[in-house]
Enzyme design. Structure first.
Site, PDB file in Angstrom:
ATOM      1  N   ASN A   1      33.726 106.392 156.222  1.00 26.46           N
ATOM      2  CA  ASN A   1      33.037 107.821 156.626  1.00 26.46           C
ATOM      3  C   ASN A   1      33.496 108.956 155.948  1.00 26.46           C
ATOM      4  OD1 ASN A   1      32.096 105.868 158.543  1.00 26.46           O
ATOM      5  ND2 ASN A   1      33.341 106.604 160.068  1.00 26.46           N
TER       6      ASN A   1
ATOM      7  N   TYR B   1      33.125  94.406 162.625  1.00 30.39           N
ATOM      8  CA  TYR B   1      34.446  94.478 163.262  1.00 30.39           C
ATOM      9  C   TYR B   1      34.318  93.663 164.411  1.00 30.39           C
ATOM     10  CZ  TYR B   1      35.348  98.081 159.664  1.00 30.39           C
ATOM     11  OH  TYR B   1      35.733  98.861 158.610  1.00 30.39           O
TER      12      TYR B   1
ATOM     13  N   ASN C   1      27.626 105.559 152.369  1.00 28.52           N
ATOM     14  CA  ASN C   1      28.514 104.556 153.430  1.00 28.52           C
ATOM     15  C   ASN C   1      27.831 104.598 154.745  1.00 28.52           C
ATOM     16  OD1 ASN C   1      30.842 103.219 154.431  1.00 28.52           O
ATOM     17  ND2 ASN C   1      30.967 104.886 155.648  1.00 28.52           N
ATOM     18  N   GLU C   2      27.330 103.629 155.245  1.00 26.49           N
ATOM     19  CA  GLU C   2      27.009 103.460 156.716  1.00 26.49           C
ATOM     20  C   GLU C   2      25.947 104.712 157.043  1.00 26.49           C
ATOM     21  OE1 GLU C   2      30.176 102.965 159.561  1.00 26.49           O
ATOM     22  OE2 GLU C   2      30.524 101.008 158.740  1.00 26.49           O
TER      23      GLU C   2
ATOM     24  N   GLU D   1      40.521 103.836 152.250  1.00 25.45           N
ATOM     25  CA  GLU D   1      39.773 104.877 152.498  1.00 25.45           C
ATOM     26  C   GLU D   1      40.747 106.191 152.618  1.00 25.45           C
ATOM     27  OE1 GLU D   1      37.412 104.627 155.876  1.00 25.45           O
ATOM     28  OE2 GLU D   1      36.749 106.770 155.783  1.00 25.45           O
TER      29      GLU D   1
ATOM     30  N   GLN E   1      40.924  97.448 156.595  1.00 25.80           N
ATOM     31  CA  GLN E   1      41.254  98.210 155.380  1.00 25.80           C
ATOM     32  C   GLN E   1      42.707  97.492 154.834  1.00 25.80           C
ATOM     33  OE1 GLN E   1      40.724 102.320 155.160  1.00 25.80           O
ATOM     34  NE2 GLN E   1      39.188 102.219 156.501  1.00 25.80           N
TER      35      GLN E   1
ATOM     36  N   GLU F   1      32.732  95.813 154.616  1.00 28.66           N
ATOM     37  CA  GLU F   1      33.875  96.210 155.389  1.00 28.66           C
ATOM     38  C   GLU F   1      33.909  95.069 156.557  1.00 28.66           C
ATOM     39  OE1 GLU F   1      33.971 100.133 157.408  1.00 28.66           O
ATOM     40  OE2 GLU F   1      33.205 100.974 155.690  1.00 28.66           O
TER      41      GLU F   1
END
Ligand code: AHR
Length: 501
Positions: free
Chosen positions: A69, A241, A169-170, A24, A351, A289
């Site tokens: 993000n 996460y 994304n999200e 990212e 990442q 992710e």
């Protein structure tokens, strides 16, 4: 007491895309991470060759780019054309300034050096179907058009030919630019997907699932989004996460139980939508992710809330230092993803460099491997081919406040043309586990052990740092042989792999 491991069912084939990564535009990931023109190891394009070598050694396959993000405010056109005329923009997600010195062409060139496959995300936060189509045409079309002429003028006559595309994304997250509810997002994702497939029917599409199993909309989000997109997409995403919170190390060590439930629940939601429609189609999971991330401080503030003032370029953000316990959790998460290889066909460690990353760098200085590097590189190298579940009998148990009574041992096996690998974890904080592995049941009765590694340390918080970059590394694991049985002793907080041929 000995824990007995023996093969049970075949799960499926491990898709190489299980070993994906995620890059990212965030902090020092791109700038002062993979791209540092002034670094002594930089190549003619400004990419650090020491970092390229480590990424190759890590063994990542597909790489998701450019966010995260970040993508929800990104204008991809800013990153093409002569570098000197590329605009500097504010990145609202990470309150940083994006210089756009690395864009699609540069990143794809870096990926060719690394040997990875590009997976692109389109911006469905501040943008719409038209801009997604522009990017797809620029990236994948061979016909003579205004966009493809521009691509050629920018140095790339042939298409980039990107196979996997993420539809935003999200979008379930209130922090996301352009955040929507499931119905809104589902309709937008369906429109984008249909249009993108009209342009290139061969692409594979990923709809946004939940950005965590603990999201209040989890489950309902998946069902609603898939009710709109079921016919249009191939994958639904999962993000997870984990971190040790409030000093509860044992709870943290069983994080993979959450991943296992997460996968089962998303599969159930997807199959429920299939059933409603009377469809045999199976939506696959893109776990695009996942990692350990020390996201929450003890006072409950989120790392994302702590971004700096003044819109800096490439600030130090999310530079977590990982210890042995973190590596064991990462290894266990990989075991869990393999256990679901029939439905999890894509995954991205989030990442790659400097930002919650297995690889760290210092500007002008060295690059080194974090503890989490090792379970990933070993699993990517040895965890290919057919995945077999392992029955685990007589394992010690650990107590989890969230999950109750949990097996301390987790394990999975893979078999490819060259041999069989057994991946093992002992997630007990206090007790060793003696294991016996039945080679006969694995179809490997006469096989010899060719390599065996363990990641552990009596200091569970030992880490690799700039000052001591090789403090933690895999050690040779002692494996005893008794006929068709392999015997292995796993200390508390350890991850291991045994390879037989
Ligand atoms: O990986 C860091 C951030 O975590 C990503 O930008 C976002 O998608 C997720 O919330």
């Amino acid at each position: 007491m000995t824990t007995r491991l023996h093969a049970s069912d075949i799960v499926g084939e491990a898709d190489p895309r299980l070993y994906g990564g995620f890059v990212e535009h965030l902090g020092r990931h791109i700038y002062d991470g993979i791209h540092e023109p002034a670094h002594p190891s930089a190549d003619e394009e400004g990419f650090r060759t020491d970092v390229i070598a480590l990424v190759q050694e890590l063994g990542v396959t597909t790489i998701r780019y450019p966010g995260g993000n970040f993508v929800s405010g990104y204008r991809w056109e800013d990153g093409i054309g002569p570098r000197e005329s590329r605009p500097r923009r504010l990145d609202l997600a990470w309150r940083s300034t994006e210089t756009n010195q690395v864009g699609l062409h540069e990143f794809s060139s870096w990926l060719e050096k690394v040997g990875g496959e590009l997976m692109l995300a389109v911006n469905l936060g501040t943008r719409d179907v038209a801009e997604a189509l522009d990017l797809l045409e620029y990236a994948n079309v061979a016909a003579d058009t205004a966009w493809t002429r521009e691509r050629a003028a920018n140095g790339r006559a042939t298409p980039f030919d990107v196979r996997m595309w993420c539809l935003g994304n999200e979008m379930d997250g209130p922090w996301q630019l352009g955040h929507r509810d499931a119905e809104d997002y589902g309709k937008l994702a369906s429109r984008a997907a249909k249009a993108m497939r009209m342009l290139d029917p061969t692409i594979e599409l990923v709809a946004c699932g939940s950005s965590g199993r603990d999201m209040p909309t989890f489950g309902a989000w998946e069902r609603e989004v898939l009710r709109h997109t079921f016919d249009d997409v191939d994958f639904i995403s999962c993000h997870a996460y984990y971190q040790e919170r409030n000093g509860q190390a044992q709870e943290f060590l069983v994080s993979a139980v959450d991943t296992d439930l997460f996968v089962r629940e998303v599969v159930a939601a997807a199959d429920e939508v299939a059933m409603e429609r009377g469809s045999d189609k199976r939506i696959m999971l893109s776990f695009d992710e996942w990692n350990v991330w020390y996201q929450f401080a003890d006072d409950g503030t989120k790392a994302g809330d702590l971004v700096p003032d003044g819109w800096p370029v490439a600030p130090r953000l999310l530079e977590d230092q990982y210890n042995v316990m973190d590596a064991v959790v990462v290894g266990d998460l990989l075991i869990t993803l393999l256990q679901h290889a029939d439905r999890v066909r894509s995954a991205s460690l989030a990442q790659l460099v400097n930002v919650i990353a297995p690889i760290m760098t210092e500007p002008g200085g060295p690059a080194w491997r974090q503890t989490t590097f090792y379970p990933f590189s070993l699993t990517s190298r040895l965890g290919r081919g057919t995945v077999r579940a392992l029955a685990i009998d007589g394992a010690p148990r650990v107590r989890s406040a969230r999950f109750g009574d949990v097996s301390a041992v987790n394990a999975v096996a893979t078999t490819d043309d060259a041999g069989t690998s057994v991946f093992l974890v002992n997630r007990s904080l206090s007790d060793a586990a003696d294991l016996s592995i039945d080679l006969h049941a694995l179809g490997a009765a006469s096989a010899a052990v060719v390599e065996a590694w363990i990641v552990t340390d009596t200091d569970h918080r030992a880490a690799n740092t700039l000052a001591d970059p090789e403090r933690v590394a895999p050690q040779a694991l002692v494996v005893a042989r008794e006929g068709d049985l392999l015997r292995v002793a796993l200390p508390p907080v350890s991850w291991a792999v045994v390879r037989v041929r």
